[in-house]
Write a protein that holds these residues in place. Structure first.
Motif, PDB file in Angstrom:
ATOM      1  N   ASN A  80       0.803  -1.230   0.000  1.00  0.00           N
ATOM      2  CA  ASN A  80       0.000   0.000   0.000  1.00  0.00           C
ATOM      3  C   ASN A  80       0.830   1.273   0.000  1.00  0.00           C
ATOM      4  O   ASN A  80       1.937   1.294   0.519  1.00  0.00           O
ATOM      5  CB  ASN A  80      -0.905   0.041   1.246  1.00  0.00           C
ATOM      6  N   TYR A  83       1.068   7.280   3.045  1.00  0.00           N
ATOM      7  CA  TYR A  83       2.291   7.849   3.610  1.00  0.00           C
ATOM      8  C   TYR A  83       2.133   8.303   5.052  1.00  0.00           C
ATOM      9  O   TYR A  83       3.119   8.445   5.772  1.00  0.00           O
ATOM     10  CB  TYR A  83       2.781   8.995   2.720  1.00  0.00           C
ATOM     11  N   GLU A  84       0.903   8.525   5.499  1.00  0.00           N
ATOM     12  CA  GLU A  84       0.693   8.890   6.902  1.00  0.00           C
ATOM     13  C   GLU A  84       1.246   7.796   7.827  1.00  0.00           C
ATOM     14  O   GLU A  84       1.564   8.039   8.982  1.00  0.00           O
ATOM     15  CB  GLU A  84      -0.807   9.071   7.182  1.00  0.00           C
ATOM     16  N   CYS A 138      -0.787   3.019 -10.269  1.00  0.00           N
ATOM     17  CA  CYS A 138      -0.054   3.951  -9.407  1.00  0.00           C
ATOM     18  C   CYS A 138       0.965   4.709 -10.247  1.00  0.00           C
ATOM     19  O   CYS A 138       1.503   4.176 -11.215  1.00  0.00           O
ATOM     20  CB  CYS A 138       0.628   3.194  -8.272  1.00  0.00           C
ATOM     21  N   ASN A 221      -6.304   0.482   3.490  1.00  0.00           N
ATOM     22  CA  ASN A 221      -6.836   0.852   2.175  1.00  0.00           C
ATOM     23  C   ASN A 221      -7.707   2.112   2.219  1.00  0.00           C
ATOM     24  O   ASN A 221      -8.326   2.471   1.221  1.00  0.00           O
ATOM     25  CB  ASN A 221      -7.613  -0.314   1.557  1.00  0.00           C
ATOM     26  N   ARG A 226     -12.946   6.216   1.070  1.00  0.00           N
ATOM     27  CA  ARG A 226     -11.921   6.770   0.191  1.00  0.00           C
ATOM     28  C   ARG A 226     -12.523   6.946  -1.195  1.00  0.00           C
ATOM     29  O   ARG A 226     -13.656   6.538  -1.439  1.00  0.00           O
ATOM     30  CB  ARG A 226     -10.748   5.804   0.096  1.00  0.00           C
ATOM     31  N   SER A 237      -6.757   9.417  -5.573  1.00  0.00           N
ATOM     32  CA  SER A 237      -7.814   8.771  -4.797  1.00  0.00           C
ATOM     33  C   SER A 237      -7.493   8.838  -3.304  1.00  0.00           C
ATOM     34  O   SER A 237      -6.884   7.922  -2.742  1.00  0.00           O
ATOM     35  CB  SER A 237      -7.967   7.317  -5.245  1.00  0.00           C
ATOM     36  N   LYS A 239      -7.450   8.715   0.672  1.00  0.00           N
ATOM     37  CA  LYS A 239      -7.936   7.700   1.620  1.00  0.00           C
ATOM     38  C   LYS A 239      -8.359   8.349   2.934  1.00  0.00           C
ATOM     39  O   LYS A 239      -7.753   9.324   3.367  1.00  0.00           O
ATOM     40  CB  LYS A 239      -6.795   6.730   1.951  1.00  0.00           C
TER      41      LYS A 239
HETATM   42  N1  MTE Z   1      -4.425   8.846   0.561  1.00  0.00           N
HETATM   43  C1  MTE Z   1      -3.785   9.291   1.660  1.00  0.00           C
HETATM   44  N2  MTE Z   1      -4.493   9.874   2.626  1.00  0.00           N
HETATM   45  N3  MTE Z   1      -2.428   9.135   1.811  1.00  0.00           N
HETATM   46  C2  MTE Z   1      -1.652   8.551   0.848  1.00  0.00           C
HETATM   47  O1  MTE Z   1      -0.423   8.454   1.016  1.00  0.00           O
HETATM   48  N4  MTE Z   1      -1.604   7.467  -1.356  1.00  0.00           N
HETATM   49  C3  MTE Z   1      -2.229   7.461  -2.694  1.00  0.00           C
HETATM   50  C4  MTE Z   1      -3.711   7.075  -2.622  1.00  0.00           C
HETATM   51  N5  MTE Z   1      -4.374   7.750  -1.527  1.00  0.00           N
HETATM   52  C5  MTE Z   1      -2.299   8.080  -0.333  1.00  0.00           C
HETATM   53  C6  MTE Z   1      -3.711   8.226  -0.429  1.00  0.00           C
HETATM   54  C7  MTE Z   1      -1.545   6.607  -3.642  1.00  0.00           C
HETATM   55  S1  MTE Z   1      -0.023   7.160  -4.195  1.00  0.00           S
HETATM   56  C8  MTE Z   1      -2.083   5.447  -4.132  1.00  0.00           C
HETATM   57  S2  MTE Z   1      -1.306   4.572  -5.385  1.00  0.00           S
HETATM   58  C9  MTE Z   1      -3.335   4.898  -3.568  1.00  0.00           C
HETATM   59  O2  MTE Z   1      -3.817   5.667  -2.473  1.00  0.00           O
HETATM   60  C10 MTE Z   1      -3.069   3.478  -3.084  1.00  0.00           C
HETATM   61  O3  MTE Z   1      -4.238   2.857  -2.624  1.00  0.00           O
HETATM   62  P1  MTE Z   1      -4.158   1.346  -2.093  1.00  0.00           P
HETATM   63  O4  MTE Z   1      -3.092   1.294  -1.047  1.00  0.00           O
HETATM   64  O5  MTE Z   1      -5.515   1.011  -1.573  1.00  0.00           O
HETATM   65  O6  MTE Z   1      -3.761   0.511  -3.268  1.00  0.00           O
END
Ligand code: MTE
Length: 320
Positions: A80, A83-84, A138, A221, A226, A237, A239
């Motif tokens: 996944n 980054y948080e 990604c 996820n 999200r 997208s 989260k």
């Molecule tokens: N949302 C938050 N809050 N923080 C994040 O670091 N990373 C993004 C996105 N949403 C991210 C985020 C990135 S770079 C991607 S590729 C997707 O979430 C990954 O979703 P997944 O881990 O469910 O595949």
């Protein structure tokens, strides 16, 4: 980023009932989606076996689903970007369990006639849940195929009645420093914020996601909700969303501020526009055998028929 995970759990002789039930469910879904080239229903079933958590099912939406084998539950929930919780692909699964997702409220505000704060339970009931199998590409040149459960974001936006001035929508995501070891590092200016143009936000493919593989979304996820915007790089997208704001002026997103030459507002998947540090022409499908060929990346991640008209007349090498 380039570490490979070869499925570790072989088809087992002893099948617990919940697994067997999942298999039956997947057989039904795969049948509903029609025969799949190179991947029979059994392949689908095998990949859902490890799913855990409370059920959250949705009506299969075949029209908006791709005819591709979903990535395994294990890969989707253990490889996944969030980054948080850290920058290693395994960090979100390791740490996201500490994020508090109950109670949860989402403020929907800004250029709207009826601003409102929704409790997560009210949000879950706002519209019928659908299951849609989407590609996720990604920006780091890997991809997955994910069976999401949710409903179109447009259903929520309609509730608050955006005004004529609402041209963009921003998505602010959760910031819980005590639970998020990654936010101590100023990689981006937290909280993580993303944005869409209003017509992108209202597009029927733009999904507000609450579940995965027929289960409530795991924290890593993006629980409890999200976005999934399948024709854009995954970073669009957001989260664990807490605030949705309709605005008039074009907003900046966290990644645009952090690295403006690398990340643009649109972030449409485009094999012809390389990232300044790597090519976007191909992608590695997570879960594929280490010797499997890379997949050719398609314009708009293969969703061109549905979304290309949104960008008619634009120069997508400049508006990347
Ligand atoms: N949302 C938050 N809050 N923080 C994040 O670091 N990373 C993004 C996105 N949403 C991210 C985020 C990135 S770079 C991607 S590729 C997707 O979430 C990954 O979703 P997944 O881990 O469910 O595949």
């Amino acid at each position: 980023m380039s570490r490979f995970r070869i499925p570790r759990v072989p088809a087992t002789e002893i099948t617990p009932e919940h697994v067997w039930m999942d298999r039956r469910r997947w057989l039904g879904r795969a049948a509903a989606l029609g025969a799949l080239a190179g991947a029979g229903p059994a392949a689908f079933a095998a990949r859902a076996d490890e799913s855990t958590g409370p059920a959250l099912e949705g009506r299969t939406n075949a029209e908006f689903s791709v005819m591709e084998k979903p990535t395994s539950w294990r890969d989707i929930t253990s490889y996944n970007n969030f980054y948080e919780f850290g920058t290693d692909k395994g960090d979100p699964r390791r740490h996201a369990g500490r994020m508090v997702t109950e109670p949860w409220a989402v403020a929907v505000e800004g250029e709207v006639l009826k601003p409102r704060t929704f409790d997560i339970d009210a949000l879950r009931k706002l519209a019928p849940m659908e299951e849609r199998i989407y590609r996720l590409r990604c920006v780091e040149a890997w991809s997955m195929v994910v069976p999401w459960v949710g409903y179109p974001l447009s259903e929520l936006l309609r509730q608050v009645e955006p005004t004529g001035n609402a041209r963009y929508v921003t998505f602010e995501t959760a910031l819980q420093p005590e639970a998020m070891p990654g936010v101590g590092r100023r990689i981006i200016d937290w909280p993580y914020v993303e944005a869409l143009r209003m017509d992108e936000a209202m597009h029927p493919l733009t999904l507000l996601v609450f579940g995965l593989y027929g289960k409530v979304l795991p924290n890593q996820n993006g629980a409890p909700l999200r976005l999934a915007v399948p024709w854009k790089y995954g970073f669009k997208s957001g989260k664990s969303i807490v605030r949705i704001r309709c605005v008039e002026e074009k907003p900046s997103s966290s990644w645009m501020v952090a690295a403006p030459t690398e990340y643009g507002f649109y972030a449409n998947v485009n094999p012809d526009v390389p990232h300044p540090r790597w090519s976007q022409a191909t992608e590695r499908r997570i879960g594929d055998h280490i010797l499997a060929p890379r997949v050719k990346t398609r314009m708009f991640n293969g969703y061109g028929e549905q979304v290309a008209s949104l960008y008619a007349g634009m120069d997508l090498s400049r508006d990347f």
